[in-house]
Design an enzyme around this catalytic site. Structure first.
Site, PDB file in Angstrom:
ATOM      1  N   LYS A  18       0.860  -1.188   0.000  1.00 24.97           N
ATOM      2  CA  LYS A  18       0.000   0.000   0.000  1.00 24.97           C
ATOM      3  C   LYS A  18       0.888   1.227   0.000  1.00 24.97           C
ATOM      4  CE  LYS A  18      -3.527   2.432   2.632  1.00 24.97           C
ATOM      5  NZ  LYS A  18      -4.449   2.396   3.783  1.00 24.97           N
ATOM      6  N   LYS A  34      -2.198  -1.543  -3.832  1.00 26.91           N
ATOM      7  CA  LYS A  34      -3.041  -0.355  -3.775  1.00 26.91           C
ATOM      8  C   LYS A  34      -2.225   0.899  -3.867  1.00 26.91           C
ATOM      9  CE  LYS A  34      -5.952   1.989  -0.497  1.00 26.91           C
ATOM     10  NZ  LYS A  34      -6.367   2.075   0.855  1.00 26.91           N
TER      11      LYS A  34
HETATM   12  C1  PBG Z   1      -7.430   3.139   5.633  1.00 25.70           C
HETATM   13  C2  PBG Z   1      -7.668   3.083   4.199  1.00 25.70           C
HETATM   14  C3  PBG Z   1      -7.486   4.085   3.234  1.00 25.70           C
HETATM   15  C4  PBG Z   1      -7.962   3.577   2.042  1.00 25.70           C
HETATM   16  C5  PBG Z   1      -8.378   2.283   2.291  1.00 25.70           C
HETATM   17  N1  PBG Z   1      -8.160   1.987   3.622  1.00 25.70           N
HETATM   18  C6  PBG Z   1      -7.061   5.478   3.362  1.00 25.70           C
HETATM   19  C7  PBG Z   1      -5.697   5.860   3.626  1.00 25.70           C
HETATM   20  O1  PBG Z   1      -4.789   5.056   3.813  1.00 25.70           O
HETATM   21  O2  PBG Z   1      -5.530   7.075   3.718  1.00 25.70           O
HETATM   22  C8  PBG Z   1      -8.010   4.340   0.749  1.00 25.70           C
HETATM   23  C9  PBG Z   1      -9.035   3.886  -0.188  1.00 25.70           C
HETATM   24  C10 PBG Z   1      -9.341   4.819  -1.296  1.00 25.70           C
HETATM   25  O3  PBG Z   1      -8.729   5.874  -1.510  1.00 25.70           O
HETATM   26  O4  PBG Z   1     -10.260   4.468  -2.013  1.00 25.70           O
HETATM   27  N2  PBG Z   1      -6.146   3.119   6.056  1.00 25.70           N
END
Ligand code: PBG
Length: 331
Positions: A202, A255
């Site tokens: 991520k 992601k």
């Molecule tokens: C929580 C989380 C996030 C997303 C999914 N789980 C936000 C982040 O890390 O700021 C982002 C999902 C999206 O942008 O669609 N940690």
């Protein structure tokens, strides 16, 4: 048959023959997007009577539990196999205490969904950023996001979700060792059958901005770069995925998706676990915005992008466009 074969050059070989009509194109198509590949994210909020559209994400709503039933029945009727839940708590505090509560917004939502759409697989996002007053994904001490203490809380959060009936948990915090911590906690409490879908690679991405509006989780100081990955790195993604698999991840997520197709492809080539890609809020918002301006054909671009994510190697896609795509696939 080799690519250098003389007989395979023009005029003997004419690639257009196999593009002549939709029937033949259908037969030689190399990758397919199916409704089976889709996971619909949902934002759940306390209270009653709320169905509030997220301004930067047309078609996506913050839903109170009483509005969930209709939404999940529609998702189930479209044939989408799974949803992933994000919760907006009643009150945010320093430690994100609602995240571990058995009567928190997510446990309530899980029960409602199981009641209304029993065939739908319920995945829960396990993280603290929606629940903490500072908006970070972990416990903060002296301005730092502390790792090991956060892992303990995440394990309790995952357990609260499993106890409420979650079919799968998806840690998105990017703390080190949290997959092992969650696996151990689940196994100890009799949930050895609950899979972990880990956000393994991520990235600290600017594509998350609309999500932070939807989940009301923008960090109140600093940013997430001390725990989420640096966008230029791909070898590091492979290490992260490898660690998560060793710790017990059943499915790994890359992601965002669209700007990270090379990462999806590298992960697919290197590992044999199912790979998921998260097509994030900013990807959705860009396509919706351009579509609304009449600059692109929104549905066609959306299907092209989802197809590209499949072509890169993702087995499943978490996407805000899951319902739109399911409808488009029905024709
Ligand atoms: C929580 C989380 C996030 C997303 C999914 N789980 C936000 C982040 O890390 O700021 C982002 C999902 C999206 O942008 O669609 N940690």
């Amino acid at each position: 048959m080799s690519k250098q074969d003389e007989s395979l050059v023009f005029p003997v070989y004419r690639p257009r023959r196999l593009r002549a009509n939709e029937t033949v194109r259908r037969m030689v198509r190399e990758t397919r997007l199916s409704v089976d590949n889709l996971i619909q994210p949902l934002f759940v909020i306390h209270g009653k009577g709320t169905r509030k559209e997220v301004p930067s994400m047309p078609g996506i709503f913050q839903l109170s539990i009483d509005h969930l039933g209709q939404e999940v029945r529609e998702i189930q009727d479209l044939g989408i196999p799974a949803v992933i839940l994000f919760g907006i708590p009643e009150r945010k505090d320093e430690t994100g205490s609602e995240a571990v509560r058995p009567d928190g917004v997510i446990p309530q939502a899980i029960r409602a969904i199981k009641d209304q759409a029993p065939d739908l697989l319920v995945i829960t996002d396990v993280c603290l950023c929606e629940y903490t007053s500072h908006g970070h994904c972990g416990i903060v001490r002296n301005g730092e996001i502390v790792n090991d203490e956060t892992v303990d809380v995440l394990a309790k959060e995952a357990l609260a979700h499993a106890r409420a009936g979650a079919d799968m948990v998806a840690p998105s915090d990017m703390m080190d060792g949290r997959v092992a911590g969650i696996r151990e906690a689940l196994d100890e409490e009799g949930f050895s059958q609950v899979p972990i879908m880990s956000y393994a690679a991520k990235y600290a991405s600017a594509f998350y901005a609309p999500f932070r509006d939807a989940a009301e989780s923008t960090p109140q100081f600093g940013d997430r770069r001390s725990y989420q990955m640096d966008p230029p790195n791909v070898r590091e993604a492979l290490r992260e995925v490898s660690l998560d698999i060793d710790e017990g991840a059943d499915i790994v997520i890359v992601k965002p998706a669209l700007a990270y197709l090379d990462v999806i492809s590298a992960v697919r080539a290197e590992f044999d676990v199912p790979v998921a890609a998260y097509s994030v809020s900013g990807e959705y918002a860009m396509i919706k915005a351009a579509g609304r301006n009449g600059w692109i054909d929104e549905t066609r671009v959306m299907m092209e992008v989802l197809g590209a994510i499949r072509r890169a190697g993702a087995d499943m896609i978490l996407t805000y466009a899951a319902k739109d795509a399911a409808r488009a696939l029905r024709g």
